[in-house]
Design a protein around this motif. Structure first.
Motif, PDB file in Angstrom:
ATOM      1  N   LEU A   1     -11.569   6.682  -1.985  1.00  0.00           N
ATOM      2  CA  LEU A   1     -10.570   7.352  -2.938  1.00  0.00           C
ATOM      3  C   LEU A   1     -11.050   8.554  -3.676  1.00  0.00           C
TER       4      LEU A   1
ATOM      5  N   GLU B   1       1.312   4.202  -2.866  1.00  0.00           N
ATOM      6  CA  GLU B   1       1.141   5.793  -2.597  1.00  0.00           C
ATOM      7  C   GLU B   1       2.323   6.568  -2.941  1.00  0.00           C
TER       8      GLU B   1
ATOM      9  N   LEU C   1      -6.637  -2.143  -3.177  1.00  0.00           N
ATOM     10  CA  LEU C   1      -5.887  -3.087  -2.707  1.00  0.00           C
ATOM     11  C   LEU C   1      -6.597  -3.944  -1.722  1.00  0.00           C
ATOM     12  N   THR C   2      -6.791  -5.291  -1.988  1.00  0.00           N
ATOM     13  CA  THR C   2      -7.287  -6.065  -0.852  1.00  0.00           C
ATOM     14  C   THR C   2      -6.424  -7.112  -0.279  1.00  0.00           C
ATOM     15  N   SER C   3      -6.644  -7.057   0.881  1.00  0.00           N
ATOM     16  CA  SER C   3      -6.119  -8.295   1.916  1.00  0.00           C
ATOM     17  C   SER C   3      -6.896  -9.091   2.674  1.00  0.00           C
TER      18      SER C   3
ATOM     19  N   ASN D   1      -3.428   4.897   4.246  1.00  0.00           N
ATOM     20  CA  ASN D   1      -4.146   6.131   4.590  1.00  0.00           C
ATOM     21  C   ASN D   1      -5.549   6.132   4.253  1.00  0.00           C
ATOM     22  N   ARG D   2      -5.929   5.372   3.395  1.00  0.00           N
ATOM     23  CA  ARG D   2      -7.526   5.388   3.257  1.00  0.00           C
ATOM     24  C   ARG D   2      -7.663   3.626   3.484  1.00  0.00           C
TER      25      ARG D   2
ATOM     26  N   VAL E   1      -5.763   2.797  -7.027  1.00  0.00           N
ATOM     27  CA  VAL E   1      -5.676   1.554  -6.755  1.00  0.00           C
ATOM     28  C   VAL E   1      -6.858   1.044  -5.785  1.00  0.00           C
TER      29      VAL E   1
ATOM     30  N   ASN F   1      -2.201  10.872  -1.088  1.00  0.00           N
ATOM     31  CA  ASN F   1      -2.032  11.653  -2.381  1.00  0.00           C
ATOM     32  C   ASN F   1      -3.544  12.130  -2.248  1.00  0.00           C
TER      33      ASN F   1
ATOM     34  N   VAL G   1       4.048   7.645   4.604  1.00  0.00           N
ATOM     35  CA  VAL G   1       3.945   8.377   3.404  1.00  0.00           C
ATOM     36  C   VAL G   1       2.382   8.897   3.450  1.00  0.00           C
TER      37      VAL G   1
ATOM     38  N   SER H   1     -15.209   1.868  -0.974  1.00  0.00           N
ATOM     39  CA  SER H   1     -13.763   2.152  -1.302  1.00  0.00           C
ATOM     40  C   SER H   1     -13.514   3.127  -2.219  1.00  0.00           C
ATOM     41  N   LEU H   2     -14.547   3.275  -3.253  1.00  0.00           N
ATOM     42  CA  LEU H   2     -14.689   4.493  -4.023  1.00  0.00           C
ATOM     43  C   LEU H   2     -14.849   5.737  -3.589  1.00  0.00           C
TER      44      LEU H   2
ATOM     45  N   VAL I   1       0.700  -1.175  -0.053  1.00  0.00           N
ATOM     46  CA  VAL I   1       0.113  -0.030   0.225  1.00  0.00           C
ATOM     47  C   VAL I   1       0.969   1.174   0.057  1.00  0.00           C
TER      48      VAL I   1
ATOM     49  N   ILE J   1       0.114   7.238  -6.629  1.00  0.00           N
ATOM     50  CA  ILE J   1      -1.328   6.955  -6.917  1.00  0.00           C
ATOM     51  C   ILE J   1      -2.127   6.708  -5.646  1.00  0.00           C
ATOM     52  N   PRO J   2      -3.240   7.300  -5.418  1.00  0.00           N
ATOM     53  CA  PRO J   2      -4.248   7.257  -4.574  1.00  0.00           C
ATOM     54  C   PRO J   2      -4.748   5.818  -4.247  1.00  0.00           C
ATOM     55  N   VAL J   3      -4.567   5.185  -3.139  1.00  0.00           N
ATOM     56  CA  VAL J   3      -4.908   3.828  -2.994  1.00  0.00           C
ATOM     57  C   VAL J   3      -5.684   3.607  -1.482  1.00  0.00           C
ATOM     58  N   VAL J   4      -6.592   2.687  -1.974  1.00  0.00           N
ATOM     59  CA  VAL J   4      -7.395   2.267  -0.941  1.00  0.00           C
ATOM     60  C   VAL J   4      -7.344   0.833  -0.441  1.00  0.00           C
ATOM     61  N   HIS J   5      -7.307   0.605   1.030  1.00  0.00           N
ATOM     62  CA  HIS J   5      -6.724  -0.953   1.409  1.00  0.00           C
ATOM     63  C   HIS J   5      -7.991  -1.225   1.844  1.00  0.00           C
ATOM     64  N   ILE J   6      -8.538  -2.387   1.358  1.00  0.00           N
ATOM     65  CA  ILE J   6      -9.732  -3.072   1.857  1.00  0.00           C
ATOM     66  C   ILE J   6      -9.362  -4.409   2.626  1.00  0.00           C
ATOM     67  N   CYS J   7      -9.380  -4.330   4.009  1.00  0.00           N
ATOM     68  CA  CYS J   7      -8.947  -5.321   4.715  1.00  0.00           C
ATOM     69  C   CYS J   7      -9.633  -5.766   5.889  1.00  0.00           C
TER      70      CYS J   7
END
Lengths: 77, 348
Positions: free
Chosen positions: A65, A6, B345-347, A28-29, B343, B218, B215, A61-62, A2, A10-16
């Motif tokens: 973002l 970042e 990202l799935t975990s 961060n997201r 992106v 963004n 970090v 998640s969108l 992640v 590139i903005p990134v969202v972590h689904i966990c």
């Protein structure tokens, strides 16, 4: 991963499922998921209910973002 | 009289089962099970494990509050002199469970606690400031060195002896500063260090700088309807038969796969290579980990601009931080070059 995405700009969202791990790693997201073996599903539901559950998480998640954040933010439903 | 210890272990070390049993609720057993036996021996009669609590790693992490409450009740009735969790080595969910429960026992029951794990275990970063975490190797093969180190620290705690430095007592540094009388004054030590540095010799700082690798986020995506979104996962989703043979744990590589021909991932065409969770659900419907079906729908509906042609995947199971960083540094450049705007990202 992640953080490196970042860092690349590139903005990134972590689904966990285990949010504390994501916070420790430095995402961060963050969007909480359902369960470890099926973060975006629930085998107890029928197929169409399950897909709408998955859609809800993806939509969240969108939303993450498209939201400006300062520092780590968990997007509960 | 020997002191009482309650021990916490997961379903795997209790011999209950692997990932298919990771959802078991907390159970209390009298006496000692699994790694507790070696710990008991190493405690040489000065401390004894009187009860063992077993809990599935997934259950604990998915139901933290319930698991914590149940386990605290179980421990209370023994009123032990010490609570030991693990060692968890590099098992992420197990490490987080050990740290969480040990922290709760310390805070809420006011009982001394001890755990053990590998330095890269996420549980180590989360709890090293509040707990004694013996630093272990990254797999259960390191049990032989972990047990004596944990027993040593356990005995010191039980006897109320002074705990040494992290190096002496083999635990992960907690960031606590202690005053002591050095043989030489500070100015001399600093000049000695400087001289060594100038000569290119090795020297040891007395105050290592903390590693804040954060970090900044963004800016948000401005217009989703024009955005190209890519999927990335650490959940090990791969085309059927895992063509690049990504390892089920400690992955040494990642995969990049074309999904332009798929509206929906299915059992016939994709599966998971991940060895750290029960693969049944992801194998039946890989969209449960990598939501290609929903993103295709959103693409058709015009909610997002497009779903990127490739997804990137690896197995986040005991995979080193170094490897994960290297993978993502490499493919993030490709994503950027391919004009990906965001992106997911799935975990697992």
């Amino acid at each position: 991963m992640v953080k490196e995405i970042e860092r690349a700009g590139i903005p990134v969202v972590h689904i966990c499922t285990v949010v504390p791990i994501s916070l420790t790693v430095g995402a961060n997201r963050i969007v909480p998921a359902i369960a470890i073996p099926h973060p975006l599903g629930n085998p107890a539901l029928d197929a169409s209910e399950e897909k709408s559950l998955r859609r809800k998480i993806v939509m969240n998640s969108l939303k993450a973002l498209t939201t400006e954040v300062e520092g780590q933010t968990v997007f509960e439903e | 009289m020997s002191k009482k210890i309650v021990h916490y272990i997961n379903q795997f070390f209790a011999g209950v089962g692997g990932e298919e049993k990771a959802d078991i609720k907390p159970e209390l057993k009298e006496g000692v099970i699994g790694p507790g036996m070696a710990l008991n021996t190493a405690l040489k009669g000065e401390g004894e494990i009187v009860a063992t609590i077993i809990c599935g790693d997934s259950y604990f992490n998915e139901n933290v509050e319930e698991a914590k409450a149940t386990i605290l009740e179980m421990i209370k009735k023994y009123n032990p002199d010490l609570f030991i969790a693990g060692p968890a080595f590099n098992a992420g969910r197990y490490g987080v469970a050990c740290g969480t429960i040990a922290n709760a026992v310390q805070e809420e029951l006011d009982i001394p606690v001890l755990t053990g794990m590998y330095i890269e275990n996420p549980g180590a970063d989360m709890f090293k400031k509040s707990l004694y975490i013996v630093e272990t190797g990254n797999s259960a093969a390191a049990m032989r060195t972990a047990v004596p180190a944990m027993a040593n620290l356990a005995l010191k705690i039980l006897k109320g002896e002074a705990i040494g430095s992290p190096e002496e007592d083999k635990y992960i540094a907690r960031g606590i500063r202690k005053n002591y009388f050095a043989k030489e004054r500070g100015s001399k030590r600093a000049v000695d260090m400087l001289m060594k540095k100038l000569k290119g010799e090795e020297f040891k700082t007395e105050y290592p700088m903390p590693d804040f690798d954060r970090v900044e986020p963004n800016p948000a995506v401005k217009d989703l309807t024009k955005a190209k979104i890519a999927l990335v996962t650490s959940g090990g989703i791969v085309p059927k038969k895992n063509p690049d043979r990504i390892e089920s744990s400690s992955a040494s590589k990642y995969g990049k796969y074309d999904i332009s021909g798929f509206n929906d991932l299915a059992e016939a065409d994709h599966e998971t290579a991940h060895g750290g969770y029960d693969p049944v659900y992801a194998n039946i419907d890989p969209d449960r980990v990598l939501p290609v079906d929903v993103l295709r729908d959103l693409e058709k509906e015009g909610v997002i601009g497009e779903l990127h042609k490739y997804f990137y995947t690896t197995v986040g199971n005991g995979t080193s931080v170094g490897n994960s960083k290297a993978f993502a540094t490499e493919f993030a450049k490709e994503l950027k070059a391919d004009g990906v705007d965001a992106v997911i990202l799935t975990s697992t």
